[in-house]
Motif scaffolding. Sequence first.
Motif, PDB file in Angstrom:
ATOM      1  N   ALA A  76      51.188  44.764  30.809  1.00 52.80           N
ATOM      2  CA  ALA A  76      52.090  43.889  31.572  1.00 52.80           C
ATOM      3  C   ALA A  76      53.021  43.131  30.630  1.00 52.80           C
ATOM      4  N   ARG A  77      52.483  42.657  29.510  1.00 52.89           N
ATOM      5  CA  ARG A  77      53.318  41.967  28.519  1.00 52.89           C
ATOM      6  C   ARG A  77      54.411  42.902  27.977  1.00 52.89           C
ATOM      7  N   ALA A 105      34.327  50.505  38.300  1.00 52.49           N
ATOM      8  CA  ALA A 105      33.535  49.322  37.964  1.00 52.49           C
ATOM      9  C   ALA A 105      34.261  48.471  36.926  1.00 52.49           C
ATOM     10  N   PHE A 106      35.043  49.116  36.056  1.00 48.28           N
ATOM     11  CA  PHE A 106      35.751  48.397  35.007  1.00 48.28           C
ATOM     12  C   PHE A 106      37.098  47.862  35.474  1.00 48.28           C
ATOM     13  N   LYS A 107      37.732  48.588  36.373  1.00 44.78           N
ATOM     14  CA  LYS A 107      39.027  48.172  36.912  1.00 44.78           C
ATOM     15  C   LYS A 107      38.998  48.366  38.421  1.00 44.78           C
ATOM     16  N   PRO A 108      38.528  47.341  39.127  1.00 44.49           N
ATOM     17  CA  PRO A 108      38.340  47.475  40.574  1.00 44.49           C
ATOM     18  C   PRO A 108      39.645  47.420  41.367  1.00 44.49           C
ATOM     19  N   GLU A 109      39.576  47.963  42.541  1.00 44.60           N
ATOM     20  CA  GLU A 109      40.691  47.876  43.485  1.00 44.60           C
ATOM     21  C   GLU A 109      41.052  46.410  43.684  1.00 44.60           C
ATOM     22  N   GLY A 110      42.328  46.142  43.680  1.00 47.01           N
ATOM     23  CA  GLY A 110      42.808  44.778  43.887  1.00 47.01           C
ATOM     24  C   GLY A 110      43.067  44.015  42.601  1.00 47.01           C
ATOM     25  N   ARG A 111      42.770  44.610  41.444  1.00 49.03           N
ATOM     26  CA  ARG A 111      43.085  43.946  40.168  1.00 49.03           C
ATOM     27  C   ARG A 111      44.552  44.198  39.839  1.00 49.03           C
ATOM     28  N   VAL A 112      45.279  43.109  39.614  1.00 46.91           N
ATOM     29  CA  VAL A 112      46.702  43.211  39.288  1.00 46.91           C
ATOM     30  C   VAL A 112      46.989  42.304  38.093  1.00 46.91           C
ATOM     31  N   CYS A 113      47.680  42.866  37.111  1.00 49.26           N
ATOM     32  CA  CYS A 113      48.075  42.122  35.923  1.00 49.26           C
ATOM     33  C   CYS A 113      49.562  41.813  36.004  1.00 49.26           C
ATOM     34  N   PHE A 114      49.892  40.587  35.662  1.00 52.49           N
ATOM     35  CA  PHE A 114      51.262  40.087  35.735  1.00 52.49           C
ATOM     36  C   PHE A 114      51.676  39.565  34.370  1.00 52.49           C
ATOM     37  N   ALA A 115      52.957  39.587  34.094  1.00 49.79           N
ATOM     38  CA  ALA A 115      53.511  38.918  32.926  1.00 49.79           C
ATOM     39  C   ALA A 115      54.911  38.447  33.243  1.00 49.79           C
ATOM     40  N   ARG A 123      53.963  35.137  29.097  1.00 46.30           N
ATOM     41  CA  ARG A 123      52.691  34.678  29.650  1.00 46.30           C
ATOM     42  C   ARG A 123      52.152  35.765  30.569  1.00 46.30           C
ATOM     43  N   ALA A 124      50.867  36.042  30.432  1.00 51.69           N
ATOM     44  CA  ALA A 124      50.249  37.085  31.262  1.00 51.69           C
ATOM     45  C   ALA A 124      49.010  36.535  31.935  1.00 51.69           C
ATOM     46  N   GLU A 125      48.690  37.125  33.064  1.00 52.78           N
ATOM     47  CA  GLU A 125      47.470  36.754  33.784  1.00 52.78           C
ATOM     48  C   GLU A 125      47.029  37.917  34.654  1.00 52.78           C
ATOM     49  N   THR A 126      45.762  37.890  34.990  1.00 49.89           N
ATOM     50  CA  THR A 126      45.190  38.901  35.878  1.00 49.89           C
ATOM     51  C   THR A 126      44.685  38.207  37.129  1.00 49.89           C
ATOM     52  N   VAL A 127      44.979  38.792  38.271  1.00 53.04           N
ATOM     53  CA  VAL A 127      44.505  38.275  39.549  1.00 53.04           C
ATOM     54  C   VAL A 127      43.654  39.350  40.208  1.00 53.04           C
ATOM     55  N   GLU A 128      42.501  38.952  40.676  1.00 49.11           N
ATOM     56  CA  GLU A 128      41.603  39.843  41.417  1.00 49.11           C
ATOM     57  C   GLU A 128      41.796  39.564  42.903  1.00 49.11           C
TER      58      GLU A 128
END
Length: 155
Positions: A76-77, A105-115, A123-128
């Motif tokens: 994302a960065r 299991a490592f990257k579940p549905e609904g995981r989104v990374c933003f930057a 700035r980056a963040e992950t939202v579940e």
Amino acid sequence: MSVAALLEACRAGGLTIATAESCTGGMVAAALTDPPGVSDVFLWGAVTYSNAAKRAQLGVSQVALVEHGAVSEAVARGMAAGARDRSGASLAVAITGIAGPGGSAFKPEGRVCFAVADAHGIRAETVEFGALGRDAVRHAARDHALALLQAAAGP
């Protein structure tokens, strides 16, 4: 948060926007360009769904893609930096995630990374968001990206 308020904050601050999207497929760019007359603020948008497109269009490093995977803050960065650098925009937002169905299991549905990239850095963040279903995750990701842009643009 409204798109109109975001666009007005950008105009007041002399800011321009670029987007780099994967799982949202251009939804942020579409929201930003829905009002007429936004070419003074919105410069550029890229939908880079494949890893090859992320590399070719945005300059995301192969190392980041291999070591972290496409759904990562590192990618994302790279997407945000590439969008800002290549467009010349003041602000760039990037989104990469797993809208579903599926995931692991490592990257579940609904995981989104933003930057968000701006003159101060990235700035980056992950939202579940969770397994809300593809449409709901994509809409939630769009809205979150717009909120990140609003925060970066100021009041």
